[in-house]
Design an enzyme around this catalytic site. Sequence first.
Site, PDB file in Angstrom:
ATOM      1  N   ARG A  48       0.811  -1.200   0.000  1.00 57.57           N
ATOM      2  CA  ARG A  48       0.000   0.000   0.000  1.00 57.57           C
ATOM      3  C   ARG A  48       0.854   1.263   0.000  1.00 57.57           C
ATOM      4  O   ARG A  48       0.610   2.206  -0.757  1.00 57.57           O
ATOM      5  CB  ARG A  48      -0.947   0.017   1.215  1.00 57.57           C
ATOM      6  CG  ARG A  48      -2.177  -0.870   1.069  1.00 57.57           C
ATOM      7  CD  ARG A  48      -1.880  -2.353   0.946  1.00 57.57           C
ATOM      8  NE  ARG A  48      -1.164  -2.873   2.122  1.00 57.57           N
ATOM      9  CZ  ARG A  48      -0.423  -3.980   2.141  1.00 57.57           C
ATOM     10  NH1 ARG A  48      -0.263  -4.703   1.030  1.00 57.57           N
ATOM     11  NH2 ARG A  48       0.177  -4.405   3.242  1.00 57.57           N
ATOM     12  N   CYS A  83      -5.018  -3.684   8.268  1.00 60.04           N
ATOM     13  CA  CYS A  83      -3.965  -2.894   7.648  1.00 60.04           C
ATOM     14  C   CYS A  83      -4.439  -1.450   7.691  1.00 60.04           C
ATOM     15  O   CYS A  83      -5.420  -1.105   7.021  1.00 60.04           O
ATOM     16  CB  CYS A  83      -3.708  -3.325   6.207  1.00 60.04           C
ATOM     17  SG  CYS A  83      -2.581  -2.219   5.308  1.00 60.04           S
ATOM     18  N   THR A  85      -2.944   1.341   6.637  1.00 58.82           N
ATOM     19  CA  THR A  85      -2.691   2.072   5.394  1.00 58.82           C
ATOM     20  C   THR A  85      -3.757   1.782   4.341  1.00 58.82           C
ATOM     21  O   THR A  85      -4.030   2.616   3.473  1.00 58.82           O
ATOM     22  CB  THR A  85      -1.291   1.744   4.846  1.00 58.82           C
ATOM     23  OG1 THR A  85      -0.333   1.868   5.904  1.00 58.82           O
ATOM     24  CG2 THR A  85      -0.897   2.688   3.728  1.00 58.82           C
ATOM     25  N   THR A 125       3.041   4.061   8.773  1.00 58.43           N
ATOM     26  CA  THR A 125       3.848   3.988   7.554  1.00 58.43           C
ATOM     27  C   THR A 125       3.943   5.355   6.881  1.00 58.43           C
ATOM     28  O   THR A 125       3.139   6.260   7.125  1.00 58.43           O
ATOM     29  CB  THR A 125       3.229   3.004   6.543  1.00 58.43           C
ATOM     30  OG1 THR A 125       1.945   3.509   6.140  1.00 58.43           O
ATOM     31  CG2 THR A 125       3.095   1.604   7.123  1.00 58.43           C
ATOM     32  N   LYS A 165       7.750  -7.186   9.636  1.00 58.81           N
ATOM     33  CA  LYS A 165       7.371  -7.878   8.395  1.00 58.81           C
ATOM     34  C   LYS A 165       8.402  -8.942   8.001  1.00 58.81           C
ATOM     35  O   LYS A 165       8.059  -9.918   7.337  1.00 58.81           O
ATOM     36  CB  LYS A 165       7.177  -6.873   7.256  1.00 58.81           C
ATOM     37  CG  LYS A 165       5.840  -6.134   7.301  1.00 58.81           C
ATOM     38  CD  LYS A 165       5.665  -5.253   6.081  1.00 58.81           C
ATOM     39  CE  LYS A 165       4.333  -4.510   6.081  1.00 58.81           C
ATOM     40  NZ  LYS A 165       3.178  -5.403   5.881  1.00 58.81           N
ATOM     41  N   CYS A 194      -0.124   1.259  12.659  1.00 60.72           N
ATOM     42  CA  CYS A 194       0.211   0.245  11.662  1.00 60.72           C
ATOM     43  C   CYS A 194       0.057  -1.102  12.340  1.00 60.72           C
ATOM     44  O   CYS A 194       0.493  -1.267  13.496  1.00 60.72           O
ATOM     45  CB  CYS A 194       1.636   0.436  11.148  1.00 60.72           C
ATOM     46  SG  CYS A 194       2.188  -0.902  10.051  1.00 60.72           S
TER      47      CYS A 194
END
Length: 238
Positions: A48, A83, A85, A125, A165, A194
């Site tokens: 994203r 998520c 974002t 993010t 991640k 996030c």
Amino acid sequence: MHMLGVIGGLGPMATAFFMQMAIEMTEAGTDQEHIEMIVYNCPSIPDRTSYIVGQSGENPGIPMAEAGRKLAAFGAEIIAIPCVTANYFYRQLSAEIPVPVINVIEEAAGYLADEGVSTVGIMATDGTIRSGLFQKALQLRGIRAVLPGEASQKDVMHLIYEDVKATKPAEMDRFARVSCQLREKGAQVIVLGCTELSMIRRDEQIGAGYLDVMQLLAKCSVEACGTLKKEYRQLITT
């Protein structure tokens, strides 16, 4: 009860933790009293942030909307997306998915306003920060948003992409540096904006004054589809 649909895989570990939180937050004495949930784990959906900041031409909103339509076809009555974002694409998703989609950024701003918070720090993010989604939602409720400086924002992105991640331990010195800077700017509460940052709250002692947005998403999901345990009405860490 209503059936929850989850557009997952953004990232996969965050999705698994979201499911765990939703289960733990549900007031249930038997298996049958838990909410029904369909999870479509789609890690192939393009990043994203890369799209938002112009590093990629692949629109993640297209496969996310497709996943939402499939979930609705399977009987999902409300959609959650672990998520933050992804909320950049909320208008597209809400227009193309035939059932309601939870907007966790609006939910977070409303929750903070109800708690009487006047200044909020944002850890998120680059895509979420640059989109101004949190800033706009908070401003509409009279709440001042403070952001990390350039170096601290790089720390946040490192924590998200290079640590969580990548399934590596979070470098807590980076987390502490960002938190200290936001506190110095007046943040009463720091938003973990996030879903990867939720994993840090799970695994580390981060202290008081944080709101985990994915935990709030789980709360909203349970409230929409089942019964929330009373102890999860207050989510700001103490």
